[in-house]
Scaffold this motif. Structure first.
Motif, PDB file in Angstrom:
ATOM      1  N   ARG A   1       0.836  -1.216   0.000  1.00  0.00           N
ATOM      2  CA  ARG A   1       0.000   0.000   0.000  1.00  0.00           C
ATOM      3  C   ARG A   1       0.866   1.259   0.000  1.00  0.00           C
TER       4      ARG A   1
ATOM      5  N   LEU B   1     -10.936  11.796   6.031  1.00  0.00           N
ATOM      6  CA  LEU B   1      -9.857  11.101   5.338  1.00  0.00           C
ATOM      7  C   LEU B   1      -9.026  12.074   4.490  1.00  0.00           C
TER       8      LEU B   1
ATOM      9  N   VAL C   1      -7.410  11.188  -0.407  1.00  0.00           N
ATOM     10  CA  VAL C   1      -7.829   9.775  -0.377  1.00  0.00           C
ATOM     11  C   VAL C   1      -9.203   9.596  -1.032  1.00  0.00           C
ATOM     12  N   ASN C   2      -9.365   8.493  -1.772  1.00  0.00           N
ATOM     13  CA  ASN C   2     -10.680   8.107  -2.312  1.00  0.00           C
ATOM     14  C   ASN C   2     -11.083   6.764  -1.731  1.00  0.00           C
ATOM     15  N   ILE C   3     -12.396   6.544  -1.606  1.00  0.00           N
ATOM     16  CA  ILE C   3     -12.894   5.239  -1.187  1.00  0.00           C
ATOM     17  C   ILE C   3     -13.985   4.791  -2.165  1.00  0.00           C
ATOM     18  N   THR C   4     -14.267   3.483  -2.160  1.00  0.00           N
ATOM     19  CA  THR C   4     -15.321   2.997  -3.059  1.00  0.00           C
ATOM     20  C   THR C   4     -16.680   3.209  -2.388  1.00  0.00           C
TER      21      THR C   4
ATOM     22  N   GLU D   1     -17.201   0.791   0.460  1.00  0.00           N
ATOM     23  CA  GLU D   1     -16.460   1.173   1.674  1.00  0.00           C
ATOM     24  C   GLU D   1     -17.178   2.330   2.385  1.00  0.00           C
ATOM     25  N   PHE D   2     -17.709   3.237   1.575  1.00  0.00           N
ATOM     26  CA  PHE D   2     -18.451   4.390   2.127  1.00  0.00           C
ATOM     27  C   PHE D   2     -19.655   3.901   2.935  1.00  0.00           C
TER      28      PHE D   2
ATOM     29  N   VAL E   1     -15.894   9.781  -2.532  1.00  0.00           N
ATOM     30  CA  VAL E   1     -16.413   8.463  -2.920  1.00  0.00           C
ATOM     31  C   VAL E   1     -16.331   8.345  -4.443  1.00  0.00           C
TER      32      VAL E   1
ATOM     33  N   HIS F   1      -7.156   9.169   8.114  1.00  0.00           N
ATOM     34  CA  HIS F   1      -6.310   8.482   7.134  1.00  0.00           C
ATOM     35  C   HIS F   1      -4.831   8.629   7.504  1.00  0.00           C
TER      36      HIS F   1
ATOM     37  N   GLY G   1      -4.620   5.444   3.769  1.00  0.00           N
ATOM     38  CA  GLY G   1      -4.947   5.160   2.376  1.00  0.00           C
ATOM     39  C   GLY G   1      -3.749   4.630   1.604  1.00  0.00           C
TER      40      GLY G   1
ATOM     41  N   ILE H   1     -12.245  -2.153   6.211  1.00  0.00           N
ATOM     42  CA  ILE H   1     -13.323  -1.156   6.164  1.00  0.00           C
ATOM     43  C   ILE H   1     -14.636  -1.922   6.183  1.00  0.00           C
TER      44      ILE H   1
END
Ligand code: UDP
Length: 453
Positions: free
Chosen positions: A182, A273, A277-280, A283-284, A307, A351, A372, A397
């Motif tokens: 990561r 975060l 950082v991005n999340i799917t 995950e959100f 997101v 994050h 992240g 997550i």
């Protein structure tokens, strides 16, 4: 106001929120020591000059198109940095050259201070006979690993097998093998030239300023001096001297504060975060359900664009939004420093960007770590394994894990012990910025160093 000392310093931040904040805080620190300040900046993520009337701002083109800017280029930071490093060199050189030509005997330009992520500035500065000092906006331990990062990637640590995932990376403690993939992301090999260039240009510089202090990483700072062979100035946490609020690129939702005023002491978990950082979407949803199920009040920053594939919070059903609103508040951007300092905040699900980590430590707020990538992997290990002032989610997550971590931190006795350790760390770091403390003394040394250049 401090008397002017007849010297001007040129600053050039990377156009990311986490890099602009420390650079403008540094500008304030140096200005308070008598230096005049000029900030050269790109068009993309340009700082708000009206919030800093004491500094001169000069914008240079960055070659990014309107479409790219509207599509948020920070969603791929590596590609953004590569692109602006390619595009900005020539305009930057012209701008700096003009400044040097125009500079007066009565106010000499003493040096350039810019982010270690700029790859061309050392050569430009050398060609114009201007000393360059590097600002490192992450932990010294992470910069120290740059010379070996490409080796670590190829030395058989990757891909990690599950049974070895928790082993330490001996060359890079306290990182664990599972963190390495990561750190590098999907196309790690593309980072090699970038990392090599940073090591090379930093070694040729006239010094490194760290947003850190001896209380947090004395050995790493000494090692940085050995590795890079230039003077080291650990003068942070910068925000202890000047708040990051005035350099915010986003509009801060000030309604957070009256909302927090209505909450009990140390009852609210703050969730953010950061700016990149991005999340799917799934995950959100897991985070949303975890927070809702924890039954603890929360203040959640959902940055538009956080997101992937969504504008803002529309992936949440109306029912879920209603149940979230019973206990919590969702905003697009918060006055984070003010929020963390509020008596109602009892924890920070973060994050672990270096700014956020330091801001949390300085306010004595224990953390739940959800890094992240990149240096966040290291910061979170320090928080959970070395300083033991937070709980690491280990990338899970999942609603149950989030609910459990929030409850441990906010209501259980283990959370109380974490909070006690955080109190001690806060006091140690707080001493560094007080009169006579290690960071305070380093500012003096840095000012003298700039005067001597
Ligand atoms: N920040 C803020 N409001 C928010 C979220 C973040 O003002 O709602 C600020 C935060 O105080 C910090 C910076 O944005 O100074 C984020 O920097 P960090 O290094 O933590 O993370 P990055 O955004 O670079 O990933």
């Amino acid at each position: 106001m401090e008397k002017r000392n007849g010297l001007r310093v040129i600053l050039f931040p990377l156009p990311l929120q986490g890099c602009i904040n420390p650079m403008l805080q540094l500008a304030n620190i140096l200005h308070s020591r008598g230096f005049s300040i000029t900030v050269i900046h790109t068009r993309f993520n340009a700082p708000r000059s009206s919030s800093h009337p004491l500094f001169t701002f000069l914008q240079i083109p960055d070659g990014l198109s309107e479409t790219q800017i509207n599509d948020d280029p920070t969603s791929n930071v590596m590609s953004l940095l590569a692109q602006i490093n390619r595009n900005a060199e020539s305009p930057f050189r012209d701008c700096l050259q003009n400044l040097l030509l125009q500079s007066q005997e009565s106010e000499r330009i003493s040096c350039l201070i810019d982010d270690c992520g700029w790859l061309f500035t050392q050569s430009v500065a050398e060609s114009l006979n201007l000393p360059r000092i590097v600002l490192c906006t992450f932990k010294a331990t992470f910069l120290n690993a740059y010379p070996i990062l490409p080796l670590l990637r190829t030395q058989g640590y990757l891909p990690d097998s599950d049974s070895k995932a928790g082993d330490s990376v001996l060359e890079f403690p306290p990182l664990q093998k599972r963190d390495l993939s990561r750190v590098f992301g999907e196309n790690g090999e593309k980072l090699d030239p970038f990392v090599h260039a940073i090591v090379d240009t930093t070694m040729r510089s006239s010094g490194i300023i760290f947003m850190s202090c001896e209380e947090l990483e004395k050995d790493s700072l000494a090692l940085a001096n050995e590795i890079f062979k230039v003077p080291i100035f650990a003068i942070g946490p910068f925000h202890s001297y000047f708040s990051a609020s005035s350099s915010s690129l986003f509009t801060q939702d000030e309604t957070c504060i009256p909302w927090l005023d209505k909450q009990e002491d140390k009852s609210v978990i703050y969730v953010s975060l950061g700016s990149v950082v991005n999340i799917t979407e799934s995950e959100f949803l897991e985070i949303a359900c975890g927070l809702s199920n924890s039954k603890q009040p929360f203040l959640w920053v959902v940055r538009p664009g956080l997101v992937l594939g969504a504008q803002w919070i529309e992936p949440l059903s109306e029912g879920l939004v209603r149940s979230l609103e019973e206990k919590g508040k969702i905003v697009k951007w918060a006055p984070q420093q003010e929020v963390l300092a509020h008596r109602a905040i009892g924890g920070f699900l973060t994050h672990n960007g270096w700014n956020s980590t330091l801001e949390s430590i300085c306010e004595g707020v224990p953390m739940i770590c959800l890094p992240g990538g990149w240096d966040q992997m290291l910061n979170s290990r320090f928080v959970s394994d070395v300083w033991r002032v937070g709980i690491h989610l280990e990338g899970r997550i999942e609603r149950k894990e989030i609910e459990k971590a929030v409850r441990i931190l906010m209501v259980e006795s283990e959370g109380e012990r974490i909070r006690e350790r955080m109190k001690v760390l806060k006091e140690e770091v707080g001493r560094s910025v007080k009169h006579g403390g290690s960071s305070f003394r380093s500012i003096e040394t840095l000012a003298n160093h700039i005067l001597s250049l």
